[in-house]
Design a protein around this motif. Structure first.
Motif, short mmCIF file in Angstrom:
data_model
loop_
_atom_site.label_atom_id
_atom_site.label_comp_id
_atom_site.label_asym_id
_atom_site.label_seq_id
_atom_site.Cartn_x
_atom_site.Cartn_y
_atom_site.Cartn_z
N THR A 201 1.61 -7.17 -6.04
CA THR A 201 1.70 -6.78 -4.64
C THR A 201 0.97 -7.84 -3.82
O THR A 201 0.02 -8.46 -4.30
CB THR A 201 1.10 -5.37 -4.41
OG1 THR A 201 1.34 -4.98 -3.05
CG2 THR A 201 -0.40 -5.31 -4.65
N VAL A 202 1.45 -8.05 -2.61
CA VAL A 202 0.81 -9.05 -1.75
C VAL A 202 0.12 -8.34 -0.59
O VAL A 202 0.74 -7.55 0.13
CB VAL A 202 1.84 -10.07 -1.21
CG1 VAL A 202 1.18 -11.01 -0.21
CG2 VAL A 202 2.46 -10.86 -2.37
N LEU A 203 -1.17 -8.61 -0.44
CA LEU A 203 -1.94 -8.03 0.65
C LEU A 203 -2.00 -9.02 1.80
O LEU A 203 -2.42 -10.17 1.60
CB LEU A 203 -3.37 -7.71 0.18
CG LEU A 203 -3.51 -6.88 -1.09
CD1 LEU A 203 -4.98 -6.73 -1.47
CD2 LEU A 203 -2.88 -5.51 -0.90
N PRO A 204 -1.61 -8.60 3.00
CA PRO A 204 -1.66 -9.54 4.13
C PRO A 204 -3.07 -9.64 4.71
O PRO A 204 -3.29 -9.48 5.91
CB PRO A 204 -0.67 -8.91 5.14
CG PRO A 204 -0.69 -7.47 4.84
CD PRO A 204 -1.00 -7.31 3.37
N LEU A 205 -4.02 -9.90 3.83
CA LEU A 205 -5.42 -10.04 4.22
C LEU A 205 -5.70 -11.52 4.40
O LEU A 205 -5.37 -12.31 3.50
CB LEU A 205 -6.31 -9.44 3.13
CG LEU A 205 -7.82 -9.48 3.31
CD1 LEU A 205 -8.26 -8.58 4.45
CD2 LEU A 205 -8.53 -9.06 2.02
N SER A 212 -1.83 -9.29 -9.00
CA SER A 212 -0.86 -9.03 -10.07
C SER A 212 -1.59 -8.44 -11.27
O SER A 212 -2.64 -8.96 -11.67
CB SER A 212 -0.21 -10.34 -10.53
OG SER A 212 0.24 -11.12 -9.45
N VAL A 213 -1.03 -7.38 -11.83
CA VAL A 213 -1.61 -6.83 -13.05
C VAL A 213 -0.69 -7.19 -14.21
O VAL A 213 0.54 -7.16 -14.09
CB VAL A 213 -1.83 -5.28 -12.92
CG1 VAL A 213 -0.52 -4.54 -12.67
CG2 VAL A 213 -2.52 -4.74 -14.15
N LYS A 214 -1.30 -7.58 -15.32
CA LYS A 214 -0.50 -7.96 -16.50
C LYS A 214 -0.09 -6.69 -17.23
O LYS A 214 -0.95 -5.94 -17.70
CB LYS A 214 -1.32 -8.86 -17.43
CG LYS A 214 -0.54 -9.34 -18.64
CD LYS A 214 -1.33 -10.39 -19.40
CE LYS A 214 -0.64 -10.79 -20.68
NZ LYS A 214 -1.35 -11.86 -21.39
N VAL A 215 1.21 -6.45 -17.29
CA VAL A 215 1.69 -5.21 -17.90
C VAL A 215 2.22 -5.44 -19.31
O VAL A 215 2.42 -4.51 -20.08
CB VAL A 215 2.76 -4.51 -17.04
CG1 VAL A 215 2.13 -3.95 -15.77
CG2 VAL A 215 3.91 -5.45 -16.71
N LYS A 216 2.52 -6.69 -19.66
CA LYS A 216 2.91 -6.99 -21.07
C LYS A 216 2.70 -8.44 -21.39
O LYS A 216 2.45 -9.26 -20.53
CB LYS A 216 4.35 -6.58 -21.34
CG LYS A 216 5.43 -7.14 -20.45
CD LYS A 216 6.78 -6.71 -20.95
CE LYS A 216 7.82 -6.64 -19.84
NZ LYS A 216 9.14 -6.39 -20.17
#
Ligand SMILES: C[S@@+](CC[C@H](N)C(=O)[O-])C[C@H]1O[C@@H](n2cnc3c(N)ncnc32)[C@H](O)[C@@H]1O
Length: 216
Positions: A201-205, A212-216
């Motif tokens: 997900t991109v946060l417009p901060l 990014s979370v590593k899911v595999k």
């Protein structure tokens, strides 16, 4: 202030950020004096929260500069944790080492001097969190290696993914940033969101932060 979020909102977010300490304020001033593009305290606070949330023990940072974001990250580590951080410029790396010492984090920060594009081949994972804030042209080239170095459930955090809004066609009337960097970041963003090993997900901060979370 930023090119993405209206100034009034950014002032409000800065007012709400109670996490900065006088040393970080001092190092941020040092960074401004040297015209270094270090993260803002709000991004620093995000790094601290993310590292704390996942109980990070091993963190890798690309682009140390003078240790500002590194202190936000290393401050979340337990006493036996380690931040490995890579910096091309030896003078900045030396200043970073001093700043980690000043923060009482000298035993938790290993500043590696050299081209991170090469150094990443020499470090061993797994890392709980990787913060990518080095040369924008290297973002794409380093992505595979950085994801490999992450543990499952680990976070890849990338700064500057909105690049002053210049990655968004038509957002700015007059472009001021290097066109090659802009293209490199736009390409990187596409790769990030289509990489099946990651959920992003991109946060417009500030200048845009991808988480990014590593899911595999
Ligand atoms: C945006 S600054 C990092 C700011 C830092 N993360 C902070 O917020 O406090 C990017 C840094 O990456 C360094 N850099 C550029 N190319 C690099 C490379 N190939 N390998 C390692 N560091 C590099 C630059 O010298 C610069 O200090």
């Amino acid at each position: 202030m930023g090119d993405i979020v209206p100034d009034s909102i950014e002032h409000y977010l800065a007012h709400l950020n109670r996490m900065t300490d006088p040393l970080l304020v001092d190092i941020a001033r040092e960074g401004r004096d040297q015209d270094l593009p270090i993260v803002d305290p709000e991004v620093g606070a995000l790094l601290r929260v993310l590292a704390t949330a996942i109980g990070a023990r091993r963190i890798l940072e690309i682009g140390t500069a003078i240790g500002y974001s590194g202190i936000w990250l290393a401050g979340a580590l337990p006493a036996d944790g380690m931040l490995m951080t890579m910096e091309l410029n030896p003078d900045r790396a030396a200043t970073a080492r001093k700043n980690f010492e000043r923060a009482g984090l000298g035993d938790r920060a290993n500043v590696m001097v050299g081209d991170a594009g090469l150094l990443v081949a020499k470090v061993a994972g797994p890392f709980d969190l990787v913060f990518q804030d080095g040369a924008k042209m290297l973002y794409g080239r380093m992505l595979d290696r950085l994801v490999t170095l992450l543990r499952p459930g680990g976070l890849l955090v990338t700064d500057n993914v909105l690049w002053g809004g210049e990655v968004v066609p038509g957002h700015v009337a007059a472009r001021s940033r290097n066109a090659d960097d802009t293209r490199a970041i736009a390409d990187y963003n596409e790769r990030l969101v289509s990489d099946e090993r990651l959920r992003t997900t991109v946060l417009p901060l500030r200048d845009g932060v991808a988480v990014s979370v590593k899911v595999k």
